[in-house]
Write an enzyme that holds these catalytic residues in place. Structure first.
Site, PDB file in Angstrom:
ATOM      1  N   HIS A  14      36.306  40.027  41.408  1.00  0.00           N
ATOM      2  CA  HIS A  14      36.139  38.961  40.401  1.00  0.00           C
ATOM      3  C   HIS A  14      34.938  38.110  40.669  1.00  0.00           C
ATOM      4  CE1 HIS A  14      37.497  35.571  38.172  1.00  0.00           C
ATOM      5  NE2 HIS A  14      37.243  34.588  39.094  1.00  0.00           N
ATOM      6  N   ALA A  56      35.765  36.867  29.811  1.00  0.00           N
ATOM      7  CA  ALA A  56      35.197  37.951  30.641  1.00  0.00           C
ATOM      8  C   ALA A  56      36.188  39.215  30.413  1.00  0.00           C
ATOM      9  CB  ALA A  56      34.817  37.524  32.013  1.00  0.00           C
ATOM     10  N   HIS A 107      37.343  28.693  36.862  1.00  0.00           N
ATOM     11  CA  HIS A 107      38.088  27.787  35.877  1.00  0.00           C
ATOM     12  C   HIS A 107      38.225  26.454  36.541  1.00  0.00           C
ATOM     13  CE1 HIS A 107      39.090  31.265  33.044  1.00  0.00           C
ATOM     14  NE2 HIS A 107      39.041  31.749  34.499  1.00  0.00           N
ATOM     15  N   SER A 134      36.323  33.158  32.244  1.00  0.00           N
ATOM     16  CA  SER A 134      35.988  33.027  33.509  1.00  0.00           C
ATOM     17  C   SER A 134      34.625  32.952  33.700  1.00  0.00           C
ATOM     18  CB  SER A 134      36.387  34.329  34.318  1.00  0.00           C
ATOM     19  OG  SER A 134      37.781  34.431  34.497  1.00  0.00           O
ATOM     20  N   ASN A 192      31.827  44.026  33.525  1.00  0.00           N
ATOM     21  CA  ASN A 192      31.800  45.271  34.161  1.00  0.00           C
ATOM     22  C   ASN A 192      32.401  46.188  33.216  1.00  0.00           C
ATOM     23  OD1 ASN A 192      34.434  43.375  34.546  1.00  0.00           O
ATOM     24  ND2 ASN A 192      35.083  45.759  34.982  1.00  0.00           N
ATOM     25  N   MET A 245      42.588  39.914  31.001  1.00  0.00           N
ATOM     26  CA  MET A 245      44.117  39.280  31.351  1.00  0.00           C
ATOM     27  C   MET A 245      44.313  38.213  30.617  1.00  0.00           C
ATOM     28  SD  MET A 245      43.522  40.046  35.249  1.00  0.00           S
ATOM     29  CE  MET A 245      42.550  41.590  35.970  1.00  0.00           C
ATOM     30  N   SER A 246      43.917  38.067  29.366  1.00  0.00           N
ATOM     31  CA  SER A 246      44.022  36.468  28.629  1.00  0.00           C
ATOM     32  C   SER A 246      43.880  36.951  27.423  1.00  0.00           C
ATOM     33  CB  SER A 246      42.929  35.727  29.196  1.00  0.00           C
ATOM     34  OG  SER A 246      41.741  35.732  28.816  1.00  0.00           O
ATOM     35  N   HIS A 253      46.704  31.780  32.945  1.00  0.00           N
ATOM     36  CA  HIS A 253      46.719  32.938  32.749  1.00  0.00           C
ATOM     37  C   HIS A 253      48.147  33.332  33.309  1.00  0.00           C
ATOM     38  CE1 HIS A 253      42.421  32.702  33.574  1.00  0.00           C
ATOM     39  NE2 HIS A 253      42.424  33.853  32.925  1.00  0.00           N
ATOM     40  N   TYR A 303      49.485  35.693  35.155  1.00  0.00           N
ATOM     41  CA  TYR A 303      49.425  36.126  36.354  1.00  0.00           C
ATOM     42  C   TYR A 303      49.278  35.130  37.578  1.00  0.00           C
ATOM     43  CZ  TYR A 303      44.377  35.769  36.500  1.00  0.00           C
ATOM     44  OH  TYR A 303      43.057  35.213  36.340  1.00  0.00           O
ATOM     45  N   GLU A 304      49.098  33.761  37.092  1.00  0.00           N
ATOM     46  CA  GLU A 304      48.932  32.574  37.811  1.00  0.00           C
ATOM     47  C   GLU A 304      50.466  32.057  38.218  1.00  0.00           C
ATOM     48  OE1 GLU A 304      45.585  29.443  37.182  1.00  0.00           O
ATOM     49  OE2 GLU A 304      45.736  30.919  35.396  1.00  0.00           O
TER      50      GLU A 304
HETATM   51  O1  LIG Z   1      39.987  36.209  30.708  1.00  0.00           O
HETATM   52  P1  LIG Z   1      39.374  35.317  31.380  1.00  0.00           P
HETATM   53  O2  LIG Z   1      39.897  34.043  31.492  1.00  0.00           O
HETATM   54  O3  LIG Z   1      37.994  35.280  31.114  1.00  0.00           O
HETATM   55  O4  LIG Z   1      39.216  36.006  32.905  1.00  0.00           O
HETATM   56  C1  LIG Z   1      39.102  37.377  33.071  1.00  0.00           C
HETATM   57  O5  LIG Z   1      38.679  37.581  34.485  1.00  0.00           O
HETATM   58  C2  LIG Z   1      39.423  37.498  35.561  1.00  0.00           C
HETATM   59  C3  LIG Z   1      39.178  38.517  36.311  1.00  0.00           C
HETATM   60  O6  LIG Z   1      37.957  38.789  36.989  1.00  0.00           O
HETATM   61  C4  LIG Z   1      40.938  37.689  34.792  1.00  0.00           C
HETATM   62  O7  LIG Z   1      41.417  36.410  34.604  1.00  0.00           O
HETATM   63  C5  LIG Z   1      40.614  38.083  33.369  1.00  0.00           C
HETATM   64  O8  LIG Z   1      41.294  37.693  32.390  1.00  0.00           O
HETATM   65  O1  HPA Z   2      38.004  45.421  34.135  1.00  0.00           O
HETATM   66  C1  HPA Z   2      38.608  44.194  34.010  1.00  0.00           C
HETATM   67  N1  HPA Z   2      39.967  44.378  33.758  1.00  0.00           N
HETATM   68  C2  HPA Z   2      40.762  43.503  33.315  1.00  0.00           C
HETATM   69  N2  HPA Z   2      40.489  42.142  33.358  1.00  0.00           N
HETATM   70  C3  HPA Z   2      38.801  41.907  33.554  1.00  0.00           C
HETATM   71  N3  HPA Z   2      38.306  40.580  33.504  1.00  0.00           N
HETATM   72  C4  HPA Z   2      37.028  40.868  33.745  1.00  0.00           C
HETATM   73  N4  HPA Z   2      36.891  42.278  33.821  1.00  0.00           N
HETATM   74  C5  HPA Z   2      38.097  42.940  33.778  1.00  0.00           C
END
Ligand SMILES: O=P(O)(O)O[C@H]1O[C@H](CO)[C@@H](O)[C@H]1O
Ligand code: HPA
Length: 289
Positions: A257, A116, A64, A33, A243, A219-220, A86, A88-89
């Site tokens: 986000h 991220a 993305h 991200s 974060n 989440m990836s 992802h 969740y999409e």
């Molecule tokens: O893992 P990437 O694609 O970097 O994205 C991260 O950022 C998003 C949350 O802000 C979620 O999709 C999390 O997995």
């Molecule tokens: O705090 C988080 N939790 C899950 N996914 C994330 N992607 C960026 N930050 C986070």
């Protein structure tokens, strides 16, 4: 796109790409991200919106872009995903990992994953870069695995090992590079945990992950790494800590986000330099036709 994907489907996409570009990548990079600028360092680019690539899923998440970029990093041919998929999409896990097997058929040998992530480790700061040492694939432990279904022996074995998948030599090179770039004060090495999302963690969930020894959560990534390892690719991974995960009931802050994307921008140049230098030091046999 149908849910069951067979060898021919990957092959069709790979053949189409090979017919559209002269580049023959040995390295693939998946941008997390807000990290799509990693592709900007590629020279002699050929780029394809996902919507133009037969069989490719589409990106739906902000940050993305949804573009596949071929090009060279210091003379090494790479392919870069500006945008990942992802769970969740609403994609099935074999769709989220579809590009990884296509990369294998293009001749890619090394996969670099970036993401991220939120930190659980108390010593981590926002803006830190975590070199991934290992992962916990929570959906995988619960039976949601991209390798579910009949095994395709053309890609790999039914029961692939997942120990030591984040290449030790590449991690060492990355650490040394961080030292020489003068950024080692904000570089960590740790365990990434994938959760399903799309909601961020509750405080009780955050405390659970912390007790389990998770350093960063996102989440990836884990499904991509599982599929890459299954088909014999070398893997290297980086998490950008965007974060701190809220672990206290007294904490009034919460994550969103947009904040994740803001922090991604902050370290974009450092990450770009690190990935470029890492690729340039890789032992790769570059065939350019
Ligand atoms: O893992 P990437 O694609 O970097 O994205 C991260 O950022 C998003 C949350 O802000 C979620 O999709 C999390 O997995
Ligand atoms: O705090 C988080 N939790 C899950 N996914 C994330 N992607 C960026 N930050 C986070």
């Amino acid at each position: 796109m149908k849910d069951q994907i067979c060898y021919d489907d990957y092959q069709k996409t790979a053949s189409w790409l090979l017919s559209q570009t002269q580049h023959r990548p040995k390295v693939a990079i998946i941008c997390g991200s807000g990290l799509g600028m990693l592709a900007d360092a590629l020279k002699c680019q050929d780029s394809f919106p996902y919507s133009d690539i037969p069989g490719f899923p589409q990106s739906t998440v902000q940050g993305h872009a949804g573009r596949l970029v071929f090009g060279e990093l210091k003379g090494k041919t790479c392919v870069c995903m500006q945008g990942r998929f992802h769970m969740y999409e609403g994609h099935s896990l074999c769709k989220t990992t579809f590009p990884v097997r296509v990369f294998k058929l293009l001749g890619v040998e090394t996969l670099i994953v970036t993401n991220a992530a939120g930190s659980l480790a108390d010593s981590y700061q926002v803006g830190d870069i975590m070199i991934i040492k290992d992962h916990i694939n929570f959906p995988g432990l619960a039976g949601l695995n991209p390798l579910n279904g009949p095994n395709d022996d053309k890609f790999g074995p039914r029961f692939p090992p997942m120990s030591g998948v984040y290449d030790k030599d590449l991690r060492k090179i990355a650490f040394d590079l961080c030292k020489s770039m003068g950024v080692s004060q904000f570089v960590q090495e740790g365990v990434y945990c994938m959760v399903g999302g799309p909601n961020f963690e509750s405080i009780a969930e955050a405390r659970l992950l912390h007790r389990l020894g998770v350093d960063a959560v996102g989440m990836s990534t884990a499904p991509e790494v599982v599929v890459a390892t299954h088909c014999g690719m070398r893997v290297f991974g980086l998490s950008l800590i965007t974060n701190k995960v809220v672990k206290s009931y007294n904490d009034t802050e919460s994550v969103n986000h947009e904040a994740v994307l803001e922090v991604s921008k902050l370290r974009s140049q450092t990450l770009q330099m690190l990935v470029t230098e890492l690729v340039s030091r890789m032992d790769i046999n570059n065939n350019t036709t």
